[in-house]
Design an enzyme around this catalytic site. Structure first.
Site, PDB file in Angstrom:
ATOM      1  N   LYS A   1       1.017  -1.353   0.002  1.00 10.87           N
ATOM      2  CA  LYS A   1      -0.496  -0.079  -0.179  1.00 10.87           C
ATOM      3  C   LYS A   1       1.115   1.127   0.351  1.00 10.87           C
ATOM      4  CE  LYS A   1      -4.881  -1.650   1.274  1.00 10.87           C
ATOM      5  NZ  LYS A   1      -3.979  -2.665   1.553  1.00 10.87           N
TER       6      LYS A   1
ATOM      7  N   SER B   1       1.442 -10.058  -0.908  1.00  8.88           N
ATOM      8  CA  SER B   1       1.204  -8.207  -0.928  1.00  8.88           C
ATOM      9  C   SER B   1       1.997  -7.704   0.246  1.00  8.88           C
ATOM     10  CB  SER B   1      -0.176  -8.237  -1.598  1.00  8.88           C
ATOM     11  OG  SER B   1      -1.008  -8.977  -0.451  1.00  8.88           O
TER      12      SER B   1
ATOM     13  N   GLU C   1      -9.767   6.903   3.360  1.00 13.91           N
ATOM     14  CA  GLU C   1     -10.907   5.614   3.949  1.00 13.91           C
ATOM     15  C   GLU C   1      -9.509   4.316   4.674  1.00 13.91           C
ATOM     16  OE1 GLU C   1     -10.251   6.285   0.682  1.00 13.91           O
ATOM     17  OE2 GLU C   1     -10.118   3.902   0.202  1.00 13.91           O
TER      18      GLU C   1
HETATM   19  C1  LIG Z   1      -4.885  -4.089   1.356  1.00 14.85           C
HETATM   20  C2  LIG Z   1      -4.320  -5.392   1.178  1.00 14.85           C
HETATM   21  C3  LIG Z   1      -4.714  -5.917   0.034  1.00 14.85           C
HETATM   22  C4  LIG Z   1      -5.820  -5.756  -0.701  1.00 14.85           C
HETATM   23  O1  LIG Z   1      -5.949  -4.709  -1.272  1.00 14.85           O
HETATM   24  P1  LIG Z   1      -5.692  -4.651  -3.033  1.00 14.85           P
HETATM   25  O2  LIG Z   1      -5.533  -2.855  -3.323  1.00 14.85           O
HETATM   26  O3  LIG Z   1      -6.548  -5.954  -3.231  1.00 14.85           O
HETATM   27  O4  LIG Z   1      -4.096  -4.957  -3.268  1.00 14.85           O
HETATM   28  C5  LIG Z   1      -4.317  -7.339  -0.265  1.00 14.85           C
HETATM   29  N1  LIG Z   1      -3.197  -7.637   0.067  1.00 14.85           N
HETATM   30  C6  LIG Z   1      -2.443  -6.796   2.000  1.00 14.85           C
HETATM   31  C7  LIG Z   1      -1.576  -7.375   2.238  1.00 14.85           C
HETATM   32  C8  LIG Z   1      -3.230  -5.509   1.776  1.00 14.85           C
HETATM   33  O5  LIG Z   1      -3.185  -5.158   2.899  1.00 14.85           O
END
Ligand SMILES: *Cc1c(COP(=O)(O)O)cnc(C)c1O
Length: 402
Positions: free
Chosen positions: A97, A386, A119
């Site tokens: 993020k 992610s 948000e």
């Molecule tokens: C917020 C988040 C997501 C989901 O958000 P996307 O916009 O779909 O990438 C996925 N993995 C993690 C670790 C997150 O914090």
């Protein structure tokens, strides 16, 4: 590696933000001039070297980029494929993020704004926004559903520690979608000095385009890294999908490669026929939410349904418009993984590689076991890791009886 700068993709939206019929700007009249101004500003900086030098300097020394592309040998041996993990979990603040909040924060500064708002659902985007606000000397207010404030106290405290003000939103279901409604409402009346930092590739144009560009550094790096390490392109790239930003970032530079199939994984929750899931593409219908037309979980008469997933980052009833377009074009394959499958993968990755993934990312990992063995035999696969699992420890303790 050459410093990152976005390139035009063949899937860029049109002038008014349409990916095919999806996307657009479905907003109150009062918001239109604000979005048009932002669109103009983004056009000015999208390919601007000086702006990107500044972004890249922070990506490198503040976020810790490039994030490694790690060959997960133990998992590769076990499933008979070549599996690489793109380590967004190693970024500062623990997920992808921050790639987006850094760039939007610098854009806010360029526009002369002194305040940023965001948000947040579970608080991850709120934390990433509060972080750059502290770094860049901006005032920060975060809108968060009252229910989420209650269940995510650690992140609420973290945002406050970073100097942000957190608004508990009491309307509607008191979760993410209501927080986003309130953030948009606040923005309408404060846009003169306030920049709205949206956390995923959703919302009115130009947000879906901007956020995708900012996250596309993930596949920009991964492609160069895989070519260097294995001299090949991947057969598959896999990423989990909440609003869809880490997935679009992971797919962007592979989508037009003949060899590579991109696979997005939605939250299957308690199962697609249980009613408790976050599978907007599989089970939603096109509809308007938060200023965009996209697939959306809704009742027969068009009420937005609440999404559910064990991972707070995936329980969004909508999805970024570019995904709706890519699905209808057949350019990306979409599937889902349940809570139980994700939790198994959460333990599996922890124990085979010593890497504890975020619950969200565990959905993408789980898909390795769901794919037919003959389909992945000897194939090269990149998975977007992610985020890291530290934020999920308390919930994991309650779910797993170790
Ligand atoms: C917020 C988040 C997501 C989901 O958000 P996307 O916009 O779909 O990438 C996925 N993995 C993690 C670790 C997150 O914090």
């Amino acid at each position: 590696m050459k410093p990152y700068i976005p390139t035009e993709f063949s899937f860029d939206p049109d002038e008014r933000g349409h990916f095919g019929k999806f996307g657009g700007r479905y907003v109150p009249e009062t918001l239109m001039p604000i979005l048009i101004e932002l669109d103009e500003v983004y056009k000015q900086y999208r390919f601007d070297k000086t702006f990107w030098n500044e972004v890249n300097a922070l990506y490198k020394d503040y976020v810790g980029r490039p994030s490694p592309l790690y060959k997960a040998q133990n998992i590769s041996d076990e499933i008979g494929a070549e599996v690489y993990l793109k380590r967004e979990d190693l970024n500062h603040t623990g997920a992808h993020k921050v790639n987006n909040t850094i760039a939007q924060g610098l854009l806010a500064k360029r526009m002369g704004k002194t305040k940023i708002i965001a948000e947040t659902g579970a608080g991850q985007h709120g934390v990433a926004t509060a972080t750059v606000a502290a770094l860049m000397g901006l005032e920060c207010e975060v809108f968060m559903g009252a229910k989420d404030v209650e269940r995510q106290q650690l992140n609420v405290f973290r945002m406050k520690l970073l100097g942000a003000k957190v608004h508990a939103v009491e309307s509607g279901s008191k979760t993410l979608k209501d927080a986003m409604n309130d953030a948009i409402r606040h923005w309408v009346t404060h846009a003169r000095d306030t920049f709205y930092v949206i956390g995923t590739a959703a919302g009115p144009h130009p947000y879906p385009l901007m956020v995708r560009d900012f996250q596309a550094i993930i596949s920009y790096e991964a492609k160069a890294q895989l070519l260097e390490q294995a001299n090949t392109l991947p057969d598959y790239v896999i990423a989990c999908i909440g609003g869809g930003s880490n997935a679009l970032g992971m797919f962007a530079h592979f989508i037009e490669e003949e060899k590579t199939e991109c696979i997005g994984i939605e939250a299957g929750g308690k199962g697609l026929d249980s009613g408790d899931h976050g599978a907007s593409l599989a089970l939603g219908r096109p509809g308007v939410l938060h200023g965009q037309l996209s697939y959306l979980l809704q009742t027969d008469d068009g009420q937005v349904e609440e999404a559910y997933s064990v991972s707070a980052g995936l329980d969004y009833p909508g999805i970024g418009p570019e995904h709706s377009f890519l699905m209808e074009q057949g350019k990306v394959i979409y599937d889902s993984v349940t809570d139980d499958e994700a939790m198994d993968a959460f333990v599996w990755l922890s124990r085979t590689e010593g890497i504890v993934p975020a619950f969200e990312s565990a959905h993408a990992i789980a898909y390795l076991k769901k794919m037919p063995k003959e389909k992945i035999k000897d194939k090269t696969i990149i998975i977007s890791l992610s985020g890291r699992g530290d934020k999920d420890m308390i919930q994991a303790m309650e779910i797993l009886k170790l």
